[in-house]
Design a protein around this motif. Structure first.
Motif, PDB file in Angstrom:
ATOM      1  N   LEU A  93      16.194  -3.075 -15.970  1.00  0.00           N
ATOM      2  CA  LEU A  93      15.261  -2.235 -16.416  1.00  0.00           C
ATOM      3  C   LEU A  93      15.462  -1.685 -17.878  1.00  0.00           C
ATOM      4  O   LEU A  93      16.651  -1.404 -18.527  1.00  0.00           O
ATOM      5  CB  LEU A  93      15.064  -1.054 -15.742  1.00  0.00           C
ATOM      6  N   ARG A  94      14.580  -1.258 -18.876  1.00  0.00           N
ATOM      7  CA  ARG A  94      14.768  -0.759 -20.063  1.00  0.00           C
ATOM      8  C   ARG A  94      15.352   0.704 -19.853  1.00  0.00           C
ATOM      9  O   ARG A  94      16.224   1.191 -20.794  1.00  0.00           O
ATOM     10  CB  ARG A  94      13.408  -0.694 -20.787  1.00  0.00           C
ATOM     11  N   ASP A  95      15.328   1.447 -18.800  1.00  0.00           N
ATOM     12  CA  ASP A  95      15.688   2.704 -18.631  1.00  0.00           C
ATOM     13  C   ASP A  95      16.436   2.829 -17.293  1.00  0.00           C
ATOM     14  O   ASP A  95      15.812   3.155 -16.154  1.00  0.00           O
ATOM     15  CB  ASP A  95      14.860   3.814 -18.809  1.00  0.00           C
ATOM     16  N   PRO A  96      17.652   2.368 -17.084  1.00  0.00           N
ATOM     17  CA  PRO A  96      18.402   2.355 -15.783  1.00  0.00           C
ATOM     18  C   PRO A  96      18.577   3.745 -15.250  1.00  0.00           C
ATOM     19  O   PRO A  96      18.621   3.777 -13.863  1.00  0.00           O
ATOM     20  CB  PRO A  96      19.721   1.595 -16.156  1.00  0.00           C
ATOM     21  N   GLY A  97      18.448   4.856 -15.915  1.00  0.00           N
ATOM     22  CA  GLY A  97      18.693   6.044 -15.621  1.00  0.00           C
ATOM     23  C   GLY A  97      17.695   6.546 -14.647  1.00  0.00           C
ATOM     24  O   GLY A  97      17.700   7.510 -13.833  1.00  0.00           O
ATOM     25  N   ALA A  98      16.265   6.046 -14.646  1.00  0.00           N
ATOM     26  CA  ALA A  98      15.254   6.382 -13.979  1.00  0.00           C
ATOM     27  C   ALA A  98      15.462   5.816 -12.475  1.00  0.00           C
ATOM     28  O   ALA A  98      14.403   5.671 -11.649  1.00  0.00           O
ATOM     29  CB  ALA A  98      13.929   6.010 -14.552  1.00  0.00           C
ATOM     30  N   PHE A 150       9.247  -5.370  -0.168  1.00  0.00           N
ATOM     31  CA  PHE A 150       8.691  -5.038  -1.677  1.00  0.00           C
ATOM     32  C   PHE A 150       9.494  -5.832  -2.493  1.00  0.00           C
ATOM     33  O   PHE A 150      10.752  -5.200  -2.767  1.00  0.00           O
ATOM     34  CB  PHE A 150       8.767  -3.522  -1.804  1.00  0.00           C
ATOM     35  N   SER A 151       9.042  -6.800  -3.122  1.00  0.00           N
ATOM     36  CA  SER A 151       9.693  -7.709  -4.023  1.00  0.00           C
ATOM     37  C   SER A 151      10.471  -6.953  -5.200  1.00  0.00           C
ATOM     38  O   SER A 151       9.933  -6.007  -5.538  1.00  0.00           O
ATOM     39  CB  SER A 151       9.073  -8.957  -4.456  1.00  0.00           C
ATOM     40  N   GLY A 152      11.556  -7.515  -5.663  1.00  0.00           N
ATOM     41  CA  GLY A 152      12.470  -6.993  -6.802  1.00  0.00           C
ATOM     42  C   GLY A 152      11.343  -6.931  -8.147  1.00  0.00           C
ATOM     43  O   GLY A 152      11.300  -6.199  -8.609  1.00  0.00           O
ATOM     44  N   ARG A 153      10.530  -8.074  -8.248  1.00  0.00           N
ATOM     45  CA  ARG A 153       9.662  -8.279  -9.368  1.00  0.00           C
ATOM     46  C   ARG A 153       8.845  -6.927  -9.347  1.00  0.00           C
ATOM     47  O   ARG A 153       8.373  -6.190 -10.121  1.00  0.00           O
ATOM     48  CB  ARG A 153       8.861  -9.266  -9.357  1.00  0.00           C
ATOM     49  N   ARG A 154       8.256  -6.698  -8.140  1.00  0.00           N
ATOM     50  CA  ARG A 154       7.268  -5.438  -7.989  1.00  0.00           C
ATOM     51  C   ARG A 154       7.915  -4.278  -8.239  1.00  0.00           C
ATOM     52  O   ARG A 154       7.125  -3.206  -8.855  1.00  0.00           O
ATOM     53  CB  ARG A 154       6.342  -5.581  -6.556  1.00  0.00           C
ATOM     54  N   LEU A 155       9.051  -4.315  -7.683  1.00  0.00           N
ATOM     55  CA  LEU A 155       9.876  -2.899  -7.965  1.00  0.00           C
ATOM     56  C   LEU A 155      10.130  -2.582  -9.422  1.00  0.00           C
ATOM     57  O   LEU A 155      10.044  -1.466  -9.859  1.00  0.00           O
ATOM     58  CB  LEU A 155      11.062  -2.896  -7.001  1.00  0.00           C
ATOM     59  N   MET A 156      10.222  -3.613 -10.097  1.00  0.00           N
ATOM     60  CA  MET A 156      10.630  -3.722 -11.601  1.00  0.00           C
ATOM     61  C   MET A 156       9.514  -3.103 -12.205  1.00  0.00           C
ATOM     62  O   MET A 156       9.466  -2.031 -13.000  1.00  0.00           O
ATOM     63  CB  MET A 156      11.035  -4.919 -11.933  1.00  0.00           C
ATOM     64  N   ALA A 213       8.956   0.579 -11.837  1.00  0.00           N
ATOM     65  CA  ALA A 213       9.898   1.370 -12.304  1.00  0.00           C
ATOM     66  C   ALA A 213       9.517   1.339 -13.739  1.00  0.00           C
ATOM     67  O   ALA A 213       9.535   2.566 -14.443  1.00  0.00           O
ATOM     68  CB  ALA A 213      11.207   1.173 -12.430  1.00  0.00           C
ATOM     69  N   GLU A 214       8.996   0.365 -14.350  1.00  0.00           N
ATOM     70  CA  GLU A 214       8.564   0.099 -15.940  1.00  0.00           C
ATOM     71  C   GLU A 214       7.291   0.981 -16.122  1.00  0.00           C
ATOM     72  O   GLU A 214       7.253   1.576 -17.274  1.00  0.00           O
ATOM     73  CB  GLU A 214       8.533  -1.222 -16.103  1.00  0.00           C
ATOM     74  N   SER A 215       6.670   1.246 -15.032  1.00  0.00           N
ATOM     75  CA  SER A 215       5.108   1.957 -15.514  1.00  0.00           C
ATOM     76  C   SER A 215       5.646   3.511 -15.364  1.00  0.00           C
ATOM     77  O   SER A 215       4.646   4.135 -15.369  1.00  0.00           O
ATOM     78  CB  SER A 215       4.255   1.789 -14.131  1.00  0.00           C
ATOM     79  N   GLY A 216       6.796   3.882 -15.136  1.00  0.00           N
ATOM     80  CA  GLY A 216       7.305   5.283 -15.215  1.00  0.00           C
ATOM     81  C   GLY A 216       7.647   6.076 -13.865  1.00  0.00           C
ATOM     82  O   GLY A 216       8.005   7.058 -13.596  1.00  0.00           O
ATOM     83  N   CYS A 217       7.722   5.339 -12.727  1.00  0.00           N
ATOM     84  CA  CYS A 217       8.082   5.543 -11.275  1.00  0.00           C
ATOM     85  C   CYS A 217       9.713   5.938 -11.478  1.00  0.00           C
ATOM     86  O   CYS A 217      10.512   5.085 -11.842  1.00  0.00           O
ATOM     87  CB  CYS A 217       7.889   4.732 -10.314  1.00  0.00           C
ATOM     88  N   ARG A 218       9.869   7.315 -10.761  1.00  0.00           N
ATOM     89  CA  ARG A 218      11.469   7.612 -10.910  1.00  0.00           C
ATOM     90  C   ARG A 218      11.814   7.136  -9.450  1.00  0.00           C
ATOM     91  O   ARG A 218      11.119   7.780  -8.370  1.00  0.00           O
ATOM     92  CB  ARG A 218      11.630   9.102 -10.726  1.00  0.00           C
ATOM     93  N   ASP A 258       0.724  -1.164   0.012  1.00  0.00           N
ATOM     94  CA  ASP A 258      -0.026   0.025   0.143  1.00  0.00           C
ATOM     95  C   ASP A 258       0.931   1.241   0.112  1.00  0.00           C
ATOM     96  O   ASP A 258       0.445   2.192  -0.622  1.00  0.00           O
ATOM     97  CB  ASP A 258      -0.769  -0.071   1.303  1.00  0.00           C
ATOM     98  N   ILE A 259       2.032   1.179   0.648  1.00  0.00           N
ATOM     99  CA  ILE A 259       2.987   2.440   0.705  1.00  0.00           C
ATOM    100  C   ILE A 259       3.268   2.642  -0.599  1.00  0.00           C
ATOM    101  O   ILE A 259       3.375   3.612  -0.925  1.00  0.00           O
ATOM    102  CB  ILE A 259       4.087   2.272   1.580  1.00  0.00           C
ATOM    103  N   PHE A 260       3.983   1.692  -1.373  1.00  0.00           N
ATOM    104  CA  PHE A 260       4.559   2.117  -2.612  1.00  0.00           C
ATOM    105  C   PHE A 260       3.748   1.913  -3.903  1.00  0.00           C
ATOM    106  O   PHE A 260       4.279   2.444  -4.960  1.00  0.00           O
ATOM    107  CB  PHE A 260       5.938   1.190  -2.584  1.00  0.00           C
ATOM    108  N   ARG A 261       2.856   1.207  -3.623  1.00  0.00           N
ATOM    109  CA  ARG A 261       2.011   0.834  -4.911  1.00  0.00           C
ATOM    110  C   ARG A 261       1.658   2.153  -5.798  1.00  0.00           C
ATOM    111  O   ARG A 261       0.988   3.063  -5.219  1.00  0.00           O
ATOM    112  CB  ARG A 261       0.675   0.048  -4.619  1.00  0.00           C
ATOM    113  N   GLY A 262       1.743   2.070  -7.172  1.00  0.00           N
ATOM    114  CA  GLY A 262       1.225   3.200  -8.062  1.00  0.00           C
ATOM    115  C   GLY A 262       2.115   4.456  -7.797  1.00  0.00           C
ATOM    116  O   GLY A 262       1.732   5.487  -8.398  1.00  0.00           O
ATOM    117  N   ALA A 263       3.127   4.314  -7.126  1.00  0.00           N
ATOM    118  CA  ALA A 263       3.948   5.382  -6.733  1.00  0.00           C
ATOM    119  C   ALA A 263       4.485   5.824  -8.235  1.00  0.00           C
ATOM    120  O   ALA A 263       4.705   5.250  -9.201  1.00  0.00           O
ATOM    121  CB  ALA A 263       5.159   5.312  -5.882  1.00  0.00           C
ATOM    122  N   ARG A 264       4.492   7.434  -8.337  1.00  0.00           N
ATOM    123  CA  ARG A 264       5.246   7.941  -9.713  1.00  0.00           C
ATOM    124  C   ARG A 264       6.731   8.538  -9.424  1.00  0.00           C
ATOM    125  O   ARG A 264       7.494   8.649 -10.193  1.00  0.00           O
ATOM    126  CB  ARG A 264       4.438   8.859 -10.197  1.00  0.00           C
TER     127      ARG A 264
END
Length: 413
Positions: A327-332, A268-274, A277-282, A246-252
């Motif tokens: 990640l496709r964009d490691p810079g983010a 917070f698993s690495g898969r969910r963190l990926m 990040a892929e959804s646009g979270c910085r 609930d804390i990190f879900r949907g974060a931008r």
């Protein structure tokens, strides 16, 4: 001999001429309790009784706030929908007309209570000098049910409204009669109230409400506690009430600073963190340098073996590096380390906007991060009441601290 013709019992046997038994037919009167009787202690509440009563009062007070909000909102909705229909014809008696023959008994009772309140001076606010203000929650519900075609355009499902009101009726009955309210029933009432307020179009307008809904109590007294929403004695109790999902879900945007950032890395698993990040979270993660002298001092404070904490931090950093590499964009997804003395750990979600949420812990000398108290902060300042200016609070303070530490830190390749 008494005035009623009954013979009184004799006095104490110690007096002259006294006897312990009266003659036949005498009426025995109760004597005063002797010194040391149990009447005093029987009326005294011990610590357990006081604790139980305070718990009951706290739960009942919390439930009352929710019930009051729902009743006020439902009263407004009923007035907005039915008044234009009945008032042009019936004037001030539009509520009586709307109740119809089926509701004559309870609406007339409300009229009588209103008149008594007028006569005794109980109506302190002229806005309450109307019959609608004296209707209870079940009666307001009855008006909605009777006139559902009028309300139907404003609500998607009648059943949702009725089910929520059914759940609240149990709590209302308990609170109105000062009975014990269990924690499960209180939680059910809060959920039902929040859902009903959302259905009635009175959901929270706080931007962070999607992640951390504004509690009814916070809405009333939140200005007393800056932007602190909750305080938990340790991280275990935090995660029970506010899981990492609930804390990190949907974060931008996610900014985190600490020694090892275990709340994020281990919960917070690495898969969910990926996916996040892929959804646009910085993401910006700031770890304490595992090779710094600060880690060694922290190990001594906690009584850990030499190198134990530094290896734990290294493992967390390596795990985050693996996530970044996929990640496709490691810079983010940035990872950096700092060498200063760690003062706190903070997870700032969406800290660049008005809907941020922060989880902050200060470091204690003899307590590990899992055991330290946790503060939950609402971004965008405290709940601002009408006519009050907004102000910068704790969330902004920790965000500035993070930015300063980030500027002085070194990137991890």
């Amino acid at each position: 001999m008494s005035s009623g013709g009954l013979e009184l019992p004799p006095g104490d046997s110690g007096h002259e001429g006294g006897s312990t038994e009266g003659p036949p037919g005498a009426v025995s009167l109760a004597r005063p309790m002797e010194t040391g009787s149990q009447i005093g202690p029987e009326l005294v509440w011990g610590a357990e009784q006081w604790s139980e009563v305070r718990t009951r009062a706290q739960r009942a007070g919390r439930a009352y706030i929710w019930l009051n909000l729902v009743e006020q909102r439902l009263r407004t909705v009923v007035a907005a929908v039915l008044r234009p229909v009945y008032e042009p014809v019936h004037g001030d008696d539009w509520v009586v007309a709307a109740a119809g023959p089926a509701g004559q008994e309870w609406v007339q009772r409300a009229v009588a209570v209103r008149e008594v309140s007028r006569r005794k001076g109980y109506l302190l606010d002229p806005a309450d000098d109307n019959v609608l203000s004296f209707l209870t929650l079940p009666q307001l519900r009855e008006l909605m049910v009777q006139h559902w075609p009028c309300f139907e355009p404003y609500f998607d499902d009648r059943r949702d409204v009725e089910l929520a009101l059914d759940e609240l009726e149990v709590t209302r009955n308990v609170v109105s009669r000062n009975r014990a309210l269990s924690e499960a029933v209180l939680a059910q009432a809060e959920r039902a109230s929040a859902r009903l307020l959302e259905i009635l179009g009175a959901g929270s307008d706080a931007p962070s409400g999607r992640r951390l809904p504004v509690d009814a109590v916070e809405d009333l007294v939140g200005d007393r506690y800056a932007d602190v929403v909750a305080v938990h004695p340790d991280r275990v109790r935090l995660l029970r009430q506010f899981p990492a999902e609930d804390i990190f879900r949907g974060a931008r945007r996610l900014d985190a600073i600490g020694i090892g950032l275990n709340l994020l890395v281990q919960n917070f698993s690495g898969r969910r963190l990926m996916r996040l990040a892929e959804s646009g979270c910085r993401v910006r993660l700031l770890f304490l340098n595992p090779a710094s002298s600060s880690v060694k001092r922290r190990e001594r404070e906690l009584g850990l073996k030499r190198g134990e904490l530094s290896r734990s931090v290294e493992m967390n950093i390596l795990h985050m590096r693996r996530v970044r590499a996929r990640l496709r964009d490691p810079g983010a997804f940035e990872i950096q380390v700092f060498d200063e003395t760690p003062r706190f750990t903070a997870y700032l979600v969406d800290g660049d906007g008005p809907d941020g949420v922060g989880v902050v812990q200060t470091y204690l000398r003899r307590s590990r991060g899992m055991e330290a108290p946790v503060f939950v902060l609402r971004g965008g300042g405290r709940i601002v009441k009408p006519g009050e200016p907004g102000e910068s609070c704790l969330f902004e303070t920790y965000r500035e601290e993070f930015e300063t530490a980030w500027a002085d830190s070194r990137p991890v390749s």
